[in-house]
Design a protein around this motif. Sequence first.
Motif, PDB file in Angstrom:
ATOM      1  N   VAL A  21       0.843  -1.203   0.000  1.00 11.46           N
ATOM      2  CA  VAL A  21       0.000   0.000   0.000  1.00 11.46           C
ATOM      3  C   VAL A  21       0.869   1.240   0.000  1.00 11.46           C
ATOM      4  CG1 VAL A  21      -1.615   1.366   1.403  1.00 11.46           C
ATOM      5  CG2 VAL A  21      -2.040  -1.076   1.037  1.00 11.46           C
ATOM      6  N   ARG A  45     -10.155   2.527  -2.088  1.00 11.13           N
ATOM      7  CA  ARG A  45      -9.430   1.759  -3.110  1.00 11.13           C
ATOM      8  C   ARG A  45     -10.041   1.981  -4.492  1.00 11.13           C
ATOM      9  NH1 ARG A  45      -9.452  -3.531  -5.443  1.00 11.13           N
ATOM     10  NH2 ARG A  45      -7.324  -4.215  -5.841  1.00 11.13           N
ATOM     11  N   TYR A  68      -9.334   5.589  -5.563  1.00 11.50           N
ATOM     12  CA  TYR A  68      -7.895   5.709  -5.831  1.00 11.50           C
ATOM     13  C   TYR A  68      -7.559   5.123  -7.205  1.00 11.50           C
ATOM     14  CZ  TYR A  68      -2.932   4.598  -5.620  1.00 11.50           C
ATOM     15  OH  TYR A  68      -1.602   4.486  -5.919  1.00 11.50           O
ATOM     16  N   LEU A 108      -5.985   5.029   2.355  1.00  6.43           N
ATOM     17  CA  LEU A 108      -5.475   3.660   2.230  1.00  6.43           C
ATOM     18  C   LEU A 108      -4.327   3.411   3.195  1.00  6.43           C
ATOM     19  CD1 LEU A 108      -5.621   3.267  -1.646  1.00  6.43           C
ATOM     20  CD2 LEU A 108      -7.045   2.075   0.034  1.00  6.43           C
TER      21      LEU A 108
END
Length: 171
Positions: A16, A80, A83, A127
């Motif tokens: 991540v 997520r 993103y 995240l």
Amino acid sequence: MNVPNPENNGAIQRRVLAATSVSYVLVLLDTSIVNVALGRISVSLATQIAGLQWVMNAYTLAFASLLLTGGTLGDRWGARNVYLAGLLVFTLASTICGVAADLPSLIAARVLQGVGAAMLVPCSLKLINHACPEPEQRARAVGIWVGCGGVAMAAGPLVGGVLIHLFDSGG
């Protein structure tokens, strides 16, 4: 009962952090590289200072005005998902910028880049926050993320100069 695997958590945290840091570097590098390339853009698109201002401001205005919206979309649809959508928009817009044949096309693509950046930057922090639940881990991860951004800002003019030197068509 599932017992968390600390090694797996560490691997997830590293992935991540790597993904979000690389995308943040790309967003910041883009800004610096475009600043260095303004002279070549002016020549190749036959534009004056007002056109160049729009090349810069189109991105900045879209990014700044949609940053909070990007974070809100991440809360609503998942960090997520937003993103990844932001990364896709930013990448596609960057490609369009690279092949833009006229000033209006370049300005429109720069707006799209700003939209993509406004989606991925706040979601990247979310995240990181999710992947690093411990305050010490999170502080370290955010510090690395910010540090990568600092390196990108410092390296941008150099990278821009090298790219212009390598790919300059002589305008």
